[in-house]
Structure formats: C-alpha cells, structure tokens
Design a protein around this motif. Structure first.
Motif, PDB file in Angstrom:
ATOM      1  N   GLN A  34      72.170  58.731   2.821  1.00 19.09           N
ATOM      2  CA  GLN A  34      71.188  58.070   3.667  1.00 19.09           C
ATOM      3  C   GLN A  34      69.793  58.297   3.080  1.00 19.09           C
ATOM      4  OE1 GLN A  34      73.484  60.419   5.274  1.00 19.09           O
ATOM      5  NE2 GLN A  34      74.854  58.645   5.273  1.00 19.09           N
ATOM      6  N   LEU A  35      68.994  57.245   3.084  1.00 17.33           N
ATOM      7  CA  LEU A  35      67.651  57.297   2.509  1.00 17.33           C
ATOM      8  C   LEU A  35      66.646  56.813   3.550  1.00 17.33           C
ATOM      9  CD1 LEU A  35      68.488  55.624  -0.918  1.00 17.33           C
ATOM     10  CD2 LEU A  35      68.270  58.067  -0.462  1.00 17.33           C
ATOM     11  N   VAL A  36      65.592  57.578   3.737  1.00 11.44           N
ATOM     12  CA  VAL A  36      64.555  57.207   4.698  1.00 11.44           C
ATOM     13  C   VAL A  36      63.205  57.244   3.997  1.00 11.44           C
ATOM     14  CG1 VAL A  36      63.421  57.761   6.861  1.00 11.44           C
ATOM     15  CG2 VAL A  36      65.888  58.117   6.627  1.00 11.44           C
ATOM     16  N   GLU A  37      62.553  56.086   3.945  1.00  9.94           N
ATOM     17  CA  GLU A  37      61.255  55.985   3.284  1.00  9.94           C
ATOM     18  C   GLU A  37      60.126  56.148   4.303  1.00  9.94           C
ATOM     19  OE1 GLU A  37      63.368  52.387   1.052  1.00  9.94           O
ATOM     20  OE2 GLU A  37      63.197  52.976   3.154  1.00  9.94           O
ATOM     21  N   SER A  38      58.988  56.553   3.785  1.00 10.33           N
ATOM     22  CA  SER A  38      57.771  56.597   4.580  1.00 10.33           C
ATOM     23  C   SER A  38      56.575  56.520   3.647  1.00 10.33           C
ATOM     24  CB  SER A  38      57.710  57.871   5.425  1.00 10.33           C
ATOM     25  OG  SER A  38      57.718  59.013   4.600  1.00 10.33           O
ATOM     26  N   GLY A  39      55.417  56.234   4.219  1.00  8.55           N
ATOM     27  CA  GLY A  39      54.195  56.291   3.439  1.00  8.55           C
ATOM     28  C   GLY A  39      53.558  54.965   3.103  1.00  8.55           C
ATOM     29  N   GLY A  40      54.182  53.867   3.468  1.00  6.23           N
ATOM     30  CA  GLY A  40      53.561  52.579   3.189  1.00  6.23           C
ATOM     31  C   GLY A  40      52.363  52.355   4.085  1.00  6.23           C
ATOM     32  N   GLY A  41      51.644  51.270   3.827  1.00  7.24           N
ATOM     33  CA  GLY A  41      50.492  50.952   4.658  1.00  7.24           C
ATOM     34  C   GLY A  41      49.554  50.001   3.970  1.00  7.24           C
ATOM     35  N   LEU A  42      48.355  49.944   4.509  1.00  3.30           N
ATOM     36  CA  LEU A  42      47.315  49.049   4.006  1.00  3.30           C
ATOM     37  C   LEU A  42      46.267  49.868   3.270  1.00  3.30           C
ATOM     38  CD1 LEU A  42      45.815  46.293   3.956  1.00  3.30           C
ATOM     39  CD2 LEU A  42      44.844  46.927   6.181  1.00  3.30           C
ATOM     40  N   VAL A  43      45.897  49.401   2.091  1.00  2.00           N
ATOM     41  CA  VAL A  43      44.900  50.096   1.294  1.00  2.00           C
ATOM     42  C   VAL A  43      44.079  49.063   0.537  1.00  2.00           C
ATOM     43  CG1 VAL A  43      46.424  50.356  -0.707  1.00  2.00           C
ATOM     44  CG2 VAL A  43      44.576  52.003  -0.339  1.00  2.00           C
ATOM     45  N   GLN A  44      42.847  49.407   0.238  1.00  2.00           N
ATOM     46  CA  GLN A  44      42.016  48.509  -0.552  1.00  2.00           C
ATOM     47  C   GLN A  44      42.357  48.606  -2.029  1.00  2.00           C
ATOM     48  OE1 GLN A  44      37.926  49.482   0.446  1.00  2.00           O
ATOM     49  NE2 GLN A  44      37.891  47.850   1.986  1.00  2.00           N
ATOM     50  N   ALA A  45      42.075  47.566  -2.758  1.00  2.00           N
ATOM     51  CA  ALA A  45      42.300  47.565  -4.199  1.00  2.00           C
ATOM     52  C   ALA A  45      41.574  48.746  -4.835  1.00  2.00           C
ATOM     53  CB  ALA A  45      41.817  46.259  -4.809  1.00  2.00           C
ATOM     54  N   GLY A  46      42.279  49.401  -5.750  1.00  2.00           N
ATOM     55  CA  GLY A  46      41.732  50.590  -6.382  1.00  2.00           C
ATOM     56  C   GLY A  46      42.111  51.873  -5.681  1.00  2.00           C
TER      57      GLY A  46
ATOM     58  N   GLY B 273      67.301  52.426   0.937  1.00  2.00           N
ATOM     59  CA  GLY B 273      66.590  52.718   2.162  1.00  2.00           C
ATOM     60  C   GLY B 273      66.220  51.435   2.871  1.00  2.00           C
ATOM     61  N   GLN B 274      65.552  51.575   4.001  1.00  2.00           N
ATOM     62  CA  GLN B 274      65.237  50.407   4.827  1.00  2.00           C
ATOM     63  C   GLN B 274      64.002  49.661   4.334  1.00  2.00           C
ATOM     64  OE1 GLN B 274      64.385  53.451   5.552  1.00  2.00           O
ATOM     65  NE2 GLN B 274      62.330  53.425   6.463  1.00  2.00           N
ATOM     66  N   GLY B 275      63.247  50.272   3.461  1.00  2.00           N
ATOM     67  CA  GLY B 275      62.056  49.623   2.924  1.00  2.00           C
ATOM     68  C   GLY B 275      60.797  50.027   3.661  1.00  2.00           C
ATOM     69  N   THR B 276      59.692  50.029   2.935  1.00  2.00           N
ATOM     70  CA  THR B 276      58.392  50.297   3.535  1.00  2.00           C
ATOM     71  C   THR B 276      57.389  49.320   2.927  1.00  2.00           C
ATOM     72  OG1 THR B 276      56.760  52.013   4.041  1.00  2.00           O
ATOM     73  CG2 THR B 276      57.754  52.094   1.855  1.00  2.00           C
ATOM     74  N   GLN B 277      56.503  48.826   3.752  1.00  2.00           N
ATOM     75  CA  GLN B 277      55.597  47.774   3.317  1.00  2.00           C
ATOM     76  C   GLN B 277      54.306  48.369   2.760  1.00  2.00           C
ATOM     77  OE1 GLN B 277      54.157  44.943   6.345  1.00  2.00           O
ATOM     78  NE2 GLN B 277      54.757  43.323   4.901  1.00  2.00           N
ATOM     79  N   VAL B 278      53.891  47.810   1.632  1.00  2.00           N
ATOM     80  CA  VAL B 278      52.620  48.184   1.005  1.00  2.00           C
ATOM     81  C   VAL B 278      51.762  46.928   0.920  1.00  2.00           C
ATOM     82  CG1 VAL B 278      51.524  48.948  -1.132  1.00  2.00           C
ATOM     83  CG2 VAL B 278      53.606  50.089  -0.301  1.00  2.00           C
ATOM     84  N   THR B 279      50.562  47.014   1.453  1.00  2.00           N
ATOM     85  CA  THR B 279      49.628  45.894   1.395  1.00  2.00           C
ATOM     86  C   THR B 279      48.332  46.362   0.760  1.00  2.00           C
ATOM     87  OG1 THR B 279      50.582  44.932   3.408  1.00  2.00           O
ATOM     88  CG2 THR B 279      48.429  44.118   2.710  1.00  2.00           C
ATOM     89  N   VAL B 280      47.936  45.681  -0.314  1.00  2.00           N
ATOM     90  CA  VAL B 280      46.710  46.017  -1.024  1.00  2.00           C
ATOM     91  C   VAL B 280      45.741  44.851  -0.855  1.00  2.00           C
ATOM     92  CG1 VAL B 280      45.692  46.741  -3.200  1.00  2.00           C
ATOM     93  CG2 VAL B 280      48.075  47.326  -2.676  1.00  2.00           C
ATOM     94  N   SER B 281      44.633  45.134  -0.204  1.00  2.00           N
ATOM     95  CA  SER B 281      43.649  44.076   0.043  1.00  2.00           C
ATOM     96  C   SER B 281      42.623  44.037  -1.088  1.00  2.00           C
ATOM     97  CB  SER B 281      42.953  44.308   1.380  1.00  2.00           C
ATOM     98  OG  SER B 281      42.240  45.533   1.349  1.00  2.00           O
ATOM     99  N   SER B 282      42.124  42.851  -1.333  1.00  2.00           N
ATOM    100  CA  SER B 282      41.143  42.687  -2.429  1.00  2.00           C
ATOM    101  C   SER B 282      39.719  42.866  -1.927  1.00  2.00           C
ATOM    102  CB  SER B 282      41.307  41.307  -3.065  1.00  2.00           C
ATOM    103  OG  SER B 282      41.159  40.311  -2.080  1.00  2.00           O
TER     104      SER B 282
END
Length: 117
Positions: free
Chosen positions: A3-15, A108-117
C-alpha cells in the motif's frame, strides 16, 4: 500487497519548491524500486524518478538538476524534493513500487501539484 500513500502536493508559484512523500506498508520486503510518475494535463503518465533499495537513483531528463528523490528505510518512505518548479510541472504525481513478486506496479492514489506562473 503493498500500500502506498502520497502526501505533499499543493499550489506553489513558479520557482518554488514542494516535497512529496510516499509512505509504503504491507509486503515492502519484496520491493526493488520505488519512485514517481506524473500525468500532465492532456498527456500520458510519464516517469519522473526512481530509487532502488540500494539507493541508486534515476531521473527523467526534464527534471534532472531540479528534482531529487530519496528514501528513509526506517520509515518506509520515499521523498521527491522538487525545486525550481515550472508551470509545465503541473499535474498529478503518482508514487509507485516495483515488486519482484508481481508483474504490475503498485500505485498510490496520486497527489496534485499546481505551479502558477
């Protein structure tokens, strides 16, 4: 079973930076490799990085020099440190485990990463 559990994704600015974690449990003694794939919008899932039980790492060319994968054997956890993030890194990130007793990868179930410009 693993079993795999991810964490730590989120929204971050470029760089900026994010660190993803993947905690493994179950039959982890059979695992040879763990790592990460990602699925960018409108694209197929692609390899990002992997680490073997011996500590050997591999990276996709697109993330070399920016991402770093590491493992904590005591915690059965793999980390993906992502630095200098770009908007084109935006997507869903999936942890995987490659077991020598099973043909298919564990995911794992996946975690979303969003990088804004």
């Amino acid at each position: 079973q693993v079993q795999l559990v991810e964490s730590g994704g989120g929204l971050v600015q470029a760089g900026g930076s994010l660190r993803l974690s993947c905690a493994a449990s179950g039959s982890i003694g059979s695992v040879n490799y763990m790592g990460w794939y990602r699925q960018l919008p409108g694209k197929l899932r692609e390899f990002v990085a992997s680490i073997s039980t011996g500590g050997t790492t591999k990276y996709a060319d697109s993330v070399k020099g920016r991402f770093s994968i590491s493992g904590d054997n005591a915690q059965n956890t793999v980390y993906l440190q992502m630095n200098s993030l770009k908007p084109e890194d935006t997507g869903d990130y999936y942890c995987y485990a490659d077991s020598r007793v099973r043909v298919d990868l564990y995911w794992g179930q996946g975690t979303q990463v969003t990088v804004s410009s």
